[in-house]
Design a protein around this motif. Structure first.
Motif, short mmCIF file in Angstrom:
data_model
loop_
_atom_site.label_atom_id
_atom_site.label_comp_id
_atom_site.label_asym_id
_atom_site.label_seq_id
_atom_site.Cartn_x
_atom_site.Cartn_y
_atom_site.Cartn_z
N ASP A 190 1.28 6.57 -4.00
CA ASP A 190 -0.06 6.99 -4.42
C ASP A 190 -0.99 5.78 -4.42
N GLU A 191 -2.28 6.02 -4.34
CA GLU A 191 -3.25 4.92 -4.32
C GLU A 191 -3.16 4.06 -5.58
N ASP A 192 -2.76 4.66 -6.70
CA ASP A 192 -2.66 3.92 -7.95
C ASP A 192 -1.42 3.03 -8.02
N ASP A 193 -0.41 3.37 -7.23
CA ASP A 193 0.84 2.60 -7.25
C ASP A 193 0.76 1.41 -6.31
N THR A 194 1.59 0.43 -6.56
CA THR A 194 1.71 -0.71 -5.68
C THR A 194 2.88 -0.44 -4.73
#
Length: 191
Positions: A116-120
């Protein structure tokens, strides 16, 4: 009458060309699968895991085209061969490019699964060379991967062979019946 015969010959030749291309493609797939993308410009693969969901789902059919390292960028999706550390078997995997680096004159490619965009994103444990990349992602077709997996299974191969035999028998029977029906129609017209 000559126009009808010409149309039938054109249909026959077109059908034979299509069948010939399909047989050539199948031959490449069976005997030299690594050359399929180079010769035909594309190759389909069934997705076996959820590692790319929700972009590409398990059971989707991914179609790849020729991979060009010069055009590749971080974030592109590629399909490649690698040995899975969990099983020790070589598999075909589709993931994002995480990094492309030059090391000692060789290009090294690292990949990552969907995040996800929030995850690295974290790089996969394997390190790839250009020759391990089968192709660059072109497009995918939902659920069609399940069908290709079935067709490649022993049961699926047997089902395809039986169906081809049945269809061939039906076509032969229909063609044998046509001249008799045409003769009956012509005899009826003469009366």
């Amino acid at each position: 009458m000559k126009n009808e015969a010409l149309k039938e010959n054109i249909k026959l030749i077109g059908s034979m060309i299509i069948i010939g291309i399909l047989l050539l493609y199948i031959t490449f797939q069976l005997f030299i699968p690594d050359m399929t993308v180079r010769v035909f410009g594309f190759k389909p693969y069934g997705v076996l895991t959820q590692s790319m969901e929700p972009v590409i789902d398990r059971g989707d059919l991914v179609v790849v085209r020729q991979f060009e390292l010069d055009d590749a960028e971080v974030g592109d999706i590629i399909t490649f061969r690698t040995v899975l550390p969990e099983t020790g078997t070589e598999e075909i995997v589709t993931h994002y490019i995480y990094s492309i680096t030059e090391t000692g004159g060789n290009t090294v490619i690292k990949t990552n699964r969907y995040f996800d965009e929030d995850d690295t994103p974290f790089a996969d444990t394997w390190i790839l060379t250009e020759d391990q990349v089968v192709g660059a992602y072109w497009f995918h077709i939902p659920y069609l991967g399940y069908i290709t997996q079935f067709v490649r299974s022993p049961f699926g191969i047997a089902a395809v062979i039986v169906n081809i035999g049945v269809i061939t028998a039906i076509v032969i029977l229909i063609k044998k019946g046509k001249p008799e029906e045409q003769q009956k129609v012509e005899d009826t017209k003469e009366e």
